[in-house]
Enzyme design. Structure first.
Site, PDB file in Angstrom:
ATOM      1  N   GLU A   1       7.224  30.972  29.345  1.00  0.00           N
ATOM      2  CA  GLU A   1       7.595  31.438  30.580  1.00  0.00           C
ATOM      3  C   GLU A   1       9.126  31.861  30.488  1.00  0.00           C
ATOM      4  O   GLU A   1       9.889  30.761  31.134  1.00  0.00           O
ATOM      5  CB  GLU A   1       7.114  30.780  31.797  1.00  0.00           C
ATOM      6  CG  GLU A   1       7.146  31.657  33.124  1.00  0.00           C
ATOM      7  CD  GLU A   1       8.378  31.791  33.792  1.00  0.00           C
ATOM      8  OE1 GLU A   1       9.108  32.297  33.493  1.00  0.00           O
ATOM      9  OE2 GLU A   1       8.524  30.970  34.805  1.00  0.00           O
TER      10      GLU A   1
ATOM     11  N   GLU B   1      19.035  34.956  32.256  1.00  0.00           N
ATOM     12  CA  GLU B   1      18.936  33.656  31.585  1.00  0.00           C
ATOM     13  C   GLU B   1      18.854  33.804  30.072  1.00  0.00           C
ATOM     14  O   GLU B   1      19.160  33.015  29.394  1.00  0.00           O
ATOM     15  CB  GLU B   1      17.760  32.942  31.976  1.00  0.00           C
ATOM     16  CG  GLU B   1      17.513  32.450  33.606  1.00  0.00           C
ATOM     17  CD  GLU B   1      16.448  31.738  34.090  1.00  0.00           C
ATOM     18  OE1 GLU B   1      16.044  30.910  33.081  1.00  0.00           O
ATOM     19  OE2 GLU B   1      15.929  32.010  35.072  1.00  0.00           O
TER      20      GLU B   1
ATOM     21  N   ASP C   1       4.978  28.498  42.701  1.00  0.00           N
ATOM     22  CA  ASP C   1       4.614  30.057  42.808  1.00  0.00           C
ATOM     23  C   ASP C   1       3.326  30.225  42.173  1.00  0.00           C
ATOM     24  O   ASP C   1       2.959  30.293  40.902  1.00  0.00           O
ATOM     25  CB  ASP C   1       5.799  30.973  41.773  1.00  0.00           C
ATOM     26  CG  ASP C   1       5.452  32.175  41.664  1.00  0.00           C
ATOM     27  OD1 ASP C   1       4.560  32.720  42.316  1.00  0.00           O
ATOM     28  OD2 ASP C   1       6.641  33.086  41.347  1.00  0.00           O
TER      29      ASP C   1
ATOM     30  N   HIS D   1       8.333  34.249  42.920  1.00  0.00           N
ATOM     31  CA  HIS D   1       9.789  33.871  43.114  1.00  0.00           C
ATOM     32  C   HIS D   1      10.925  34.434  42.400  1.00  0.00           C
ATOM     33  O   HIS D   1      12.034  34.447  42.635  1.00  0.00           O
ATOM     34  CB  HIS D   1       9.691  32.109  42.768  1.00  0.00           C
ATOM     35  CG  HIS D   1       9.852  32.185  41.212  1.00  0.00           C
ATOM     36  ND1 HIS D   1       8.609  32.461  40.405  1.00  0.00           N
ATOM     37  CD2 HIS D   1      10.976  31.851  40.376  1.00  0.00           C
ATOM     38  CE1 HIS D   1       9.056  32.122  39.062  1.00  0.00           C
ATOM     39  NE2 HIS D   1      10.278  31.850  39.126  1.00  0.00           N
TER      40      HIS D   1
HETATM   41  C1  LIG Z   1      11.306  29.083  33.453  1.00  0.00           C
HETATM   42  S1  LIG Z   1      11.185  27.342  33.057  1.00  0.00           S
HETATM   43  C2  LIG Z   1       9.548  27.182  32.506  1.00  0.00           C
HETATM   44  C3  LIG Z   1       8.836  26.110  32.459  1.00  0.00           C
HETATM   45  C4  LIG Z   1       7.569  25.908  32.153  1.00  0.00           C
HETATM   46  N1  LIG Z   1       7.061  26.314  31.037  1.00  0.00           N
HETATM   47  C5  LIG Z   1       6.569  26.277  33.438  1.00  0.00           C
HETATM   48  O1  LIG Z   1       6.261  27.612  32.855  1.00  0.00           O
HETATM   49  O2  LIG Z   1       6.364  25.973  34.170  1.00  0.00           O
HETATM   50  C6  LIG Z   1      11.808  27.586  31.206  1.00  0.00           C
HETATM   51  C7  LIG Z   1      12.201  26.278  30.597  1.00  0.00           C
HETATM   52  O3  LIG Z   1      12.741  26.624  29.308  1.00  0.00           O
HETATM   53  C8  LIG Z   1      13.698  25.561  28.924  1.00  0.00           C
HETATM   54  N2  LIG Z   1      14.435  26.217  28.009  1.00  0.00           N
HETATM   55  C9  LIG Z   1      15.115  27.207  28.163  1.00  0.00           C
HETATM   56  N3  LIG Z   1      15.859  27.773  26.987  1.00  0.00           N
HETATM   57  C10 LIG Z   1      15.324  26.646  25.896  1.00  0.00           C
HETATM   58  C11 LIG Z   1      15.642  26.665  24.664  1.00  0.00           C
HETATM   59  N4  LIG Z   1      16.429  27.465  23.946  1.00  0.00           N
HETATM   60  N5  LIG Z   1      15.053  25.575  24.148  1.00  0.00           N
HETATM   61  C12 LIG Z   1      14.519  24.773  24.747  1.00  0.00           C
HETATM   62  N6  LIG Z   1      13.865  24.957  25.943  1.00  0.00           N
HETATM   63  C13 LIG Z   1      14.508  25.864  26.731  1.00  0.00           C
HETATM   64  C14 LIG Z   1      14.255  25.492  30.164  1.00  0.00           C
HETATM   65  O4  LIG Z   1      15.095  24.303  30.290  1.00  0.00           O
HETATM   66  C15 LIG Z   1      13.260  25.350  31.225  1.00  0.00           C
HETATM   67  O5  LIG Z   1      12.594  24.190  31.500  1.00  0.00           O
END
Ligand SMILES: C[S@@+](CC[C@H](N)C(=O)[O-])C[C@H]1O[C@@H](n2cnc3c(N)ncnc32)[C@H](O)[C@@H]1O
Length: 535
Positions: free
Chosen positions: A264, A273, A171, A422
């Site tokens: 993000e 989420e 994206d 997305h």
């Molecule tokens: C939307 S993705 C963004 C990934 C990356 N930062 C990017 O911008 O491409 C969110 C990420 O946060 C991780 N995540 C979500 N909640 C979390 C938490 N409480 N602690 C650590 N990681 C978390 C997920 O596993 C996922 O890989």
């Protein structure tokens, strides 16, 4: 390399190459140089790590419960430990650190796994407290308290797969805006400590390192942390500035505070989420007072829309249940439930902004001051003035976020008409449309209640007030309500898009005439938003 897991009490020895304290770069003394053993054991009622081959100069024993192990590179780790003699509250609590080197990456991984095993299974840290009688008192983390284990398992499994990270990376509106926001505001990153909240592939950590960060802690709970480690190691000029910390932001400890958070955490309709809550928790745990947050604020935009084609499409889905002779069975008793079921799914697709019936209103979330609890349940009062006379089929929603940099302010928008992301947009369709006249007031409320499956139940009410002759007698003549589950969206991107627009056509013209033409819109990539798809 398989880690031979220790029994509760038996010591476990793992080989290392050398150990040095962080105050000196020279190795601490070892009986046989190049042959050091790290010993995990239980001693004095707690799990410990020590290096029996080394002298007393700083190499142990470490209380595993209050220690953290960070991978500095493929064959190098940093172990930091809370000093038990620490008294002052104005100092960083972690004051003892050693660098451990390994001969091979396998040895390094085995050591890391053993450390995590002893921390979790033996000390009960993260999942509970070991009592003197040996039983474990379960005190789960803030994340575990709120989120069903089955939901979290599916969620982190999803993000642990490269294909889903790739979907976000591809994206380009999203990733390009993050890149621009960071690089154009390099002053905010230069020589600063950064925490990447939910690092995924580690892409934002790499951007922060490119912008000159002193150090970036990339916190990621899913198995993606291992891929991020490899991606970062493969970019050696940036790698030395980034430490991957595998775990939830609610649970991990970091050796220092951050000057700036990058993340993000946005899902469909911004809040899906429930990762914004983790972002806010990370702020409270890791950010220095008045530190920066990228993104800084988020806004949800809402407006009534008219889309006869969409309405008919949804209503018709339940027609199946009107069959009275389905292999000799009358299906009609379930028609009402099926009808309601289809209208309980928010629709995710990219729609033409000319379907909007009134200017949007905005609900702002300031990430710097927002309290985590404020996201558990919140209300958005709705008030619009219809620009045209038409049937209102529901509420359209989208969001944007602001990167409030010192040099440049950048918005990432998911608005209809803006370059598609997305996230697309979201529409709540009412089973009972309202009819409005131009200038008529539409009021209502969107009540959002978070649930344990990392999403929200949405309660929508829209009402249109009396208009024209006799209106002064007051009262609301039409009201329509819907209950929707944000976790169960209807992804409509692959469906034919119904409207064609003449170049000179003005907004709302088509709404009035309700002329519908079919147009296939190929090539739109499926987005993700928690449910069957995420974010
Ligand atoms: C939307 S993705 C963004 C990934 C990356 N930062 C990017 O911008 O491409 C969110 C990420 O946060 C991780 N995540 C979500 N909640 C979390 C938490 N409480 N602690 C650590 N990681 C978390 C997920 O596993 C996922 O890989």
């Amino acid at each position: 390399m398989e880690v031979p897991l220790a029994g509760q009490q038996g010591p476990q020895d793992l080989p290392c190459l050398s150990v040095s304290t962080c105050s000196s770069s020279s190795p601490v003394s070892s009986a046989k140089p190049g042959r050091v053993v790290g010993r995990f054991s239980t001693g004095s009622g707690s799990a410990q790590l020590q290096f029996p081959d080394c002298g007393e100069d700083g190499s142990g024993p470490f209380d595993i419960r209050s220690s953290q192990l960070f991978k500095l590179g493929p064959v190098e780790s940093l172990c930091v430990s809370e000093d038990s003699n620490h008294k002052r509250t104005d100092e960083k609590p972690y004051s003892r650190a050693i660098t451990i080197r390994f001969r091979t990456e396998d040895e390094s991984n085995a050591f890391q796994q053993a450390f995590e095993y002893w921390k979790k299974e033996v000390t009960g840290a993260g999942t509970g407290t070991k009592l003197e009688n040996g039983s474990v008192l379960v005190s789960k983390s803030k994340f575990d308290d709120k989120i069903e284990a089955s939901s979290a398992k599916m969620y982190f499994h999803y993000y642990g797969q490269l294909l889903h990270q790739q979907n976000m990376l591809q994206d380009y509106v999203r990733t390009g805006t993050y890149y621009a926001a960071v690089i154009e505001n390099r002053l905010d990153f230069h020589d600063r400590v950064v925490v990447d909240v939910g690092a995924g592939s580690g892409i934002l950590s790499l951007f922060a390192a490119q912008a000159g960060a002193r150090h970036v802690y990339a916190v990621e709970a899913s198995e993606m942390a291992e891929h991020a480690r490899r991606l970062i190691a493969g970019n050696p000029l940036l790698a030395q500035k980034i430490t991957i910390v595998k775990g939830k932001v609610e649970e991990v400890e970091l050796p220092e505070k951050a000057d700036i958070l990058i993340s993000e955490p946005m899902g469909t309709l911004l809040v899906n989420e429930r990762m914004l809550e983790s972002y806010v928790i990370a702020r409270d745990r890791f950010l220095v007072p008045n530190g920066k947050m990228f993104p800084t604020i988020g806004r949800i935009h809402l407006a009534p829309f008219s889309d006869e084609f969409l309405y008919v499409e949804i209503a018709n889905k339940a027609l199946f249940w009107q069959q009275q002779n389905y292999y000799g069975v009358d299906l009609t008793p379930l028609h009402g439930s099926a009808f309601q079921g289809y209208f309980s799914q928010p629709v995710v697709d990219a729609f033409d902004p000319r379907l909007l019936v009134a200017p949007a209103i905005t609900h702002t979330l300031d990430f710097k001051t927002l309290k985590e609890e404020e996201l558990y349940e919140f209300d958005i009062p709705l008030s619009f003035k219809a620009a045209v006379g038409t049937r209102v089929h529901g509420l359209a929603c989208w969001f944007d976020v602001l990167f409030d940099g010192s040099s440049v302010q950048r918005w990432l928008s998911t608005a209809p008409g803006a370059p598609t992301t997305h996230w697309y947009q979201l529409r709540c369709v009412l089973s009972q449309p309202l009819y409005v006249m131009a200038g008529q007031e539409i009021t209502g409320r969107l009540h959002m209640v978070a649930h344990h499956a990392q999403s929200y139940t949405m309660y929508l009410t829209l009402s249109a007030k009396m208009w024209g002759a006799g209106a002064e007698q007051g009262g609301i003549i039409q009201s329509s309500m819907g209950k929707l589950d944000l976790k169960e969206p209807y992804y409509r991107m692959s469906q034919p898009q119904p409207y064609t627009w003449a170049q000179d056509q003005q907004p709302h013209q088509l709404i009035n005439s309700q002329e519908i033409a079919l147009q296939s819109q190929d090539g739109i990539q499926q987005g993700h938003g928690l449910g069957t798809q995420l974010n």
